[in-house]
Design an enzyme around this catalytic site. Structure first.
Site, PDB file in Angstrom:
ATOM      1  CE  LYS A   1      -6.547   4.931  33.137  1.00  0.00           C
ATOM      2  NZ  LYS A   1      -6.439   3.499  33.284  1.00  0.00           N
TER       3      LYS A   1
ATOM      4  CG  LEU B   1       0.708   2.260  39.256  1.00  0.00           C
ATOM      5  CD1 LEU B   1       2.046   2.345  38.532  1.00  0.00           C
ATOM      6  CD2 LEU B   1       0.133   3.660  39.446  1.00  0.00           C
ATOM      7  CG  ASP B   2      -5.989   2.121  36.439  1.00  0.00           C
ATOM      8  OD1 ASP B   2      -6.349   1.601  37.524  1.00  0.00           O
ATOM      9  OD2 ASP B   2      -6.399   3.224  36.034  1.00  0.00           O
ATOM     10  CE  LYS B   3      -4.013  -6.044  30.642  1.00  0.00           C
ATOM     11  NZ  LYS B   3      -5.037  -6.877  30.018  1.00  0.00           N
TER      12      LYS B   3
END
Ligand code: URA
Length: 233
Positions: A187, A102-104
């Site tokens: 995104k 998962l992205d930061k």
């Protein structure tokens, strides 16, 4: 053969010290017999019970984490703090890694395991497991967005995404279902619609659903049923 306190600690439910206390208190049985010496050794196939409840002696650990923002989904990083920093010391030494990324700044369901074969299987593009996300965007989502997701969004680099689900919950909020996993996929999909993501939370990963009693940063071992569902999917 492994020490009883280590076998219990490896389940992720107790630290070595807590396991030792349970054993000393006579609350642990191995193959039906109470064992009070923490250093006694058993094969992983033995049947363990704590307060009468069966505990798996498997060498693999499976944890569900509600990932908070600000940590990277990795085991090591030269600059950033990783999700492993949320775990107690005894669980940082059993080879756990995040199954997927998962992205930061993304929060929500992250599976941590040391079962390389299962993780490999879950992450293989050919055997893709569906994932759902709660998404908030800057902008108003409409029927055209739903249609575009259904038909396959074309990203800025020309890649045409597989059809995806977009179920609107409110003007700027939706549940998105992905059948593939590309870098920054949601995104980039929302950006392609001119509605940038402002909040992203993973809700499900194949048959696993985020335990909503876990606050961000909290984790728990998967139940036996959850592990079975992952293995059988
Ligand atoms: N899509 C994204 O853009 N980011 C994530 O972390 C997961 C899916």
């Amino acid at each position: 053969m492994e020490r009883l306190d280590k076998i219990l600690a490896n389940t992720g439910r107790w630290s070595r010290k807590e396991a030792a206390e349970l054993i000393r208190a006579g609350r642990v049985k191995a193959d039906g017999v109470v064992v009070t010496r923490r250093e006694e050794k058993f094969p992983a196939g033995a049947l363990f019970q704590v307060d009468g409840e069966t505990v798996s002696g498997d060498r693999y650990v499976y944890l569900m984490l509600n990932k908070p923002a600000g940590l990277v989904s990795a085991t090591e990083d030269p600059r950033e703090e990783t999700v492993l920093s949320l775990l107690p010391g005894h669980l940082r030494r059993v080879g756990l890694f995040p199954a997927g990324r998962l992205d930061k700044d993304t929060v929500g369901l992250l599976l941590l395991t040391n079962d390389g074969a299962l993780a490999h299987d879950l992450l293989a593009p050919k055997r893709h497991v569906d994932k759902t996300y709660l998404v908030r965007v800057d902008g108003v989502l409409d029927g055209e967005d739903e249609k575009a997701f259904r038909e396959g969004i074309t990203l800025a680099d020309g890649y045409v995404c597989l059809p995806a689900g977009l179920e609107r919950l409110g003007p700027s909020e939706a549940v998105v279902t992905l059948h593939e996993g590309k870098y920054h996929q949601i995104k980039r999909m929302c950006a392609a619609r001119g509605k940038p993501v402002v909040f992203l939370k993973r809700l499900t990963f194949g048959p696993l659903a985020l335990d909503e009693t876990l606050r961000e940063g909290e984790w728990r071992p998967l139940t036996e049923g959850e592990v079975k569902r992952l293995q059988q999917r």
